[in-house]
Design a protein around this motif. Sequence first.
Motif, PDB file in Angstrom:
ATOM      1  N   UNK A 128      -3.086  -3.563  -3.630  1.00 38.90           N
ATOM      2  CA  UNK A 128      -3.727  -2.578  -3.123  1.00 38.90           C
ATOM      3  C   UNK A 128      -3.614  -1.164  -3.267  1.00 38.90           C
ATOM      4  N   UNK A 129      -4.507  -0.494  -3.826  1.00 43.96           N
ATOM      5  CA  UNK A 129      -4.244   1.036  -4.211  1.00 43.96           C
ATOM      6  C   UNK A 129      -5.259   1.881  -3.268  1.00 43.96           C
ATOM      7  N   UNK A 130      -4.526   2.869  -2.482  1.00 42.88           N
ATOM      8  CA  UNK A 130      -5.274   3.659  -1.585  1.00 42.88           C
ATOM      9  C   UNK A 130      -6.164   4.462  -2.397  1.00 42.88           C
TER      10      UNK A 130
ATOM     11  N   UNK B 244      -2.511  -0.488   6.243  1.00 40.82           N
ATOM     12  CA  UNK B 244      -2.388  -0.119   4.893  1.00 40.82           C
ATOM     13  C   UNK B 244      -1.400  -0.486   4.024  1.00 40.82           C
ATOM     14  N   UNK B 245      -0.005  -0.349   4.594  1.00 36.70           N
ATOM     15  CA  UNK B 245       1.268  -0.761   3.876  1.00 36.70           C
ATOM     16  C   UNK B 245       1.346  -2.288   3.471  1.00 36.70           C
ATOM     17  N   UNK B 246       0.693  -3.111   4.486  1.00 39.13           N
ATOM     18  CA  UNK B 246       0.555  -4.385   4.489  1.00 39.13           C
ATOM     19  C   UNK B 246      -0.346  -4.841   3.028  1.00 39.13           C
ATOM     20  N   UNK B 247      -1.413  -4.043   3.082  1.00 39.86           N
ATOM     21  CA  UNK B 247      -2.250  -4.615   1.825  1.00 39.86           C
ATOM     22  C   UNK B 247      -1.520  -3.889   0.517  1.00 39.86           C
ATOM     23  N   UNK B 248      -0.874  -2.909   0.611  1.00 36.23           N
ATOM     24  CA  UNK B 248      -0.284  -2.107  -0.633  1.00 36.23           C
ATOM     25  C   UNK B 248       0.750  -3.175  -1.409  1.00 36.23           C
ATOM     26  N   UNK B 249       1.466  -4.032  -0.241  1.00 38.69           N
ATOM     27  CA  UNK B 249       2.172  -4.954  -0.955  1.00 38.69           C
ATOM     28  C   UNK B 249       1.519  -5.898  -1.673  1.00 38.69           C
TER      29      UNK B 249
ATOM     30  N   UNK C  32     -18.084   5.239  -7.447  1.00 37.24           N
ATOM     31  CA  UNK C  32     -16.686   5.273  -8.533  1.00 37.24           C
ATOM     32  C   UNK C  32     -15.956   6.642  -8.397  1.00 37.24           C
ATOM     33  N   UNK C  33     -16.622   7.769  -8.026  1.00 31.96           N
ATOM     34  CA  UNK C  33     -15.866   8.930  -8.093  1.00 31.96           C
ATOM     35  C   UNK C  33     -14.908   8.872  -7.041  1.00 31.96           C
ATOM     36  N   UNK C  34     -14.854   7.914  -6.102  1.00 36.04           N
ATOM     37  CA  UNK C  34     -13.987   7.730  -4.909  1.00 36.04           C
ATOM     38  C   UNK C  34     -12.627   7.038  -5.250  1.00 36.04           C
ATOM     39  N   UNK C  35     -12.619   6.322  -6.376  1.00 34.84           N
ATOM     40  CA  UNK C  35     -11.823   5.725  -6.739  1.00 34.84           C
ATOM     41  C   UNK C  35     -10.540   6.741  -7.334  1.00 34.84           C
ATOM     42  N   UNK C  36      -9.521   5.918  -7.484  1.00 35.72           N
ATOM     43  CA  UNK C  36      -8.357   6.825  -8.319  1.00 35.72           C
ATOM     44  C   UNK C  36      -8.879   7.296  -9.869  1.00 35.72           C
TER      45      UNK C  36
END
Length: 169
Positions: free
Chosen positions: A143-145, A135-140, A67-71
């Motif tokens: 999804x959060x990088x 990445x841009x496809x999933x963000x729409x 979880x430390x890798x999450x925002x």
Amino acid sequence: MLRIELLSRSHDREGFSCGESELDDYLKKTARQHIDKGISRTFVLVDGDEPLTILGFFTLTSCEIVTAELPTEYARKYPRKAPAAKLARLAVTTKWQRQGLGGLMLADAMRRTLSISENIGIIGFFVDAKNQNARDYYKQYGFVPLPSYPLSLFLPLATLAEAVAALNR
């Protein structure tokens, strides 16, 4: 009529090509073995008129997240490691690309993941994008990088539930 079903031995895996050899090879050589071993589930999109021809596929699996890798706003909510679901693969055959089939399969994957969350604990839905366009496809879709891994994305469970509710309207 289009439908999504679990990959079976009768589906024409050899006839599938999305233009990415890694994805094609996975479907042709590995997906059925992973289903049989309980590692993952691969679902195929088919047309009722040609039910053995694969138009697209996606693979779902479970994963454990550090979880430390999450925002930060998500990382502090959870213990050090947490369970999640993962969209391991998503592909559409070249003939049918850019016609909305990827979104159709992603919506189905999101519904399945939400259903899973009602029966086992998960914090969300993850995907590793192959490149910036993916990445841009999933963000729409919300999804959060991840901060340290910009091609790895996270869809928090609450956002997933909202997205599925919107899809069902």
